[in-house]
Enzyme design. Sequence first.
Site, PDB file in Angstrom:
ATOM      1  N   ILE A 182     -25.795  22.963  15.173  1.00 44.22           N
ATOM      2  CA  ILE A 182     -25.167  23.738  16.253  1.00 44.22           C
ATOM      3  C   ILE A 182     -24.804  22.825  17.422  1.00 44.22           C
ATOM      4  CG2 ILE A 182     -25.477  25.619  17.915  1.00 44.22           C
ATOM      5  CD1 ILE A 182     -27.501  26.843  15.849  1.00 44.22           C
ATOM      6  N   ASP A 207     -32.185  14.103  21.367  1.00 42.16           N
ATOM      7  CA  ASP A 207     -32.740  14.625  20.114  1.00 42.16           C
ATOM      8  C   ASP A 207     -33.417  13.469  19.398  1.00 42.16           C
ATOM      9  OD1 ASP A 207     -33.296  15.547  17.535  1.00 42.16           O
ATOM     10  OD2 ASP A 207     -31.593  16.925  17.552  1.00 42.16           O
ATOM     11  N   ALA A 235     -30.340  29.094  22.269  1.00 48.22           N
ATOM     12  CA  ALA A 235     -31.365  28.693  21.292  1.00 48.22           C
ATOM     13  C   ALA A 235     -32.504  29.714  21.288  1.00 48.22           C
ATOM     14  CB  ALA A 235     -31.859  27.280  21.602  1.00 48.22           C
ATOM     15  N   ARG A 236     -33.561  29.447  22.047  1.00 50.00           N
ATOM     16  CA  ARG A 236     -34.706  30.356  22.107  1.00 50.00           C
ATOM     17  C   ARG A 236     -35.122  30.560  23.555  1.00 50.00           C
ATOM     18  NH1 ARG A 236     -33.405  31.610  17.797  1.00 50.00           N
ATOM     19  NH2 ARG A 236     -34.594  31.717  15.842  1.00 50.00           N
ATOM     20  N   ASP A 291     -28.184  33.686  26.009  1.00 45.62           N
ATOM     21  CA  ASP A 291     -28.097  34.552  24.833  1.00 45.62           C
ATOM     22  C   ASP A 291     -29.476  34.786  24.224  1.00 45.62           C
ATOM     23  OD1 ASP A 291     -26.521  36.033  22.868  1.00 45.62           O
ATOM     24  OD2 ASP A 291     -27.053  34.447  21.454  1.00 45.62           O
ATOM     25  N   GLU A 330     -37.737  39.746  23.619  1.00 48.37           N
ATOM     26  CA  GLU A 330     -36.515  40.442  23.190  1.00 48.37           C
ATOM     27  C   GLU A 330     -36.876  41.726  22.456  1.00 48.37           C
ATOM     28  OE1 GLU A 330     -34.255  37.618  20.906  1.00 48.37           O
ATOM     29  OE2 GLU A 330     -33.837  36.387  22.664  1.00 48.37           O
ATOM     30  N   HIS A 351     -28.665  38.054  22.403  1.00 48.09           N
ATOM     31  CA  HIS A 351     -29.004  37.203  21.260  1.00 48.09           C
ATOM     32  C   HIS A 351     -28.084  37.474  20.072  1.00 48.09           C
ATOM     33  CE1 HIS A 351     -32.515  34.610  19.574  1.00 48.09           C
ATOM     34  NE2 HIS A 351     -31.356  34.282  19.026  1.00 48.09           N
ATOM     35  N   ILE A 352     -26.774  37.468  20.353  1.00 49.61           N
ATOM     36  CA  ILE A 352     -25.798  37.740  19.299  1.00 49.61           C
ATOM     37  C   ILE A 352     -24.950  36.504  18.961  1.00 49.61           C
ATOM     38  CG2 ILE A 352     -25.585  40.248  19.516  1.00 49.61           C
ATOM     39  CD1 ILE A 352     -23.296  37.795  21.338  1.00 49.61           C
ATOM     40  N   GLY A 353     -25.373  35.345  19.456  1.00 50.58           N
ATOM     41  CA  GLY A 353     -24.592  34.134  19.202  1.00 50.58           C
ATOM     42  C   GLY A 353     -24.320  33.913  17.727  1.00 50.58           C
TER      43      GLY A 353
END
Length: 310
Positions: A152, A171, A228-229, A253, A258, A277-279
């Site tokens: 992503i 990363d 992400a989260r 998102d 949630e 959270h609909i990504g």
Amino acid sequence: MSAILVTAADLAPQALALLTGYDIVYAGKTPSEADIVALCRQHDPVAIIVRYSKVGAAAMDAAPSLKVISKHGSGTDTIDKAAAQARGIEVVAAVGANAAAVAEQALALLLACAKSVVTLDARMHAGIWDKATHKSLELGGRTIGLVGLGAIGLRFAKMVDALGMRVIGFDPFAKNLPDYVHSVDLPTLWREADAVSLHCPLTDDNRQLLNATTLAQCKPGVLIVNTARGGLVDETALLAAVRSGQVRAAGLDSFAIEPIVAHHPFQHQPGFVLSPHIGGVTGDAYVNMGVAAAQNALAVIAHHSEQSPA
């Protein structure tokens, strides 16, 4: 016939077509952890395809035949991986299946924050013409910091590079990065980024990675995007940073809890652009994730049967 438990009310037909040899059990639209345990006890599934709810040790112990827990998506933080490992149960994820969808959502949120899309839309509908007073932010030439350079993050990097942004990223596991992504450490990322976008999995090590300390290290007026989260962000600290102007706007998102609770402090708060959270939830990603989750589960089951022939 062996059962496969799906922790949702549905699965893409293309995925079901791969699972014709199994009895498919659905947990329903919003299953609780207790529901999952009860269904495991009742059906003893050989695989669980995880869409909603958590899957912990209790569910694993209720299903002695369980070989694999397959995530319908890329984030496995709702699965107790240590418990699975201890029981010889494999955990697999549909990595990359929703990469395009989530990266597009991150871009939409970034642009909405930079261009005040939501605020201006509301004011236009109310008959207010802000041309003489409003200045939006130009992203070309500015630096964006990406935390996480998996499928992503790299898809998103390509998009923002096309906007003319300088792309830096952190990363520790990323290899062979494209030449337009400059690898940096986190202190450098916080210091140099005009916008920060989160694309990493949630782990015990990076919980609340974005907090009062790290937000204070960012440039004043930084944009924050999180597809992400929610657990990666200290929501109280982010609220304070948006209110103070340290963060110009946040496009989110995902959230710590949630769905978000009633009267969540982000609601009705200027500077926040929110989506539920609909990504990763597009028609294409639904099929891609379902098919990948089914294929991953079948691969593990096949591997187990090879190792222990009947």
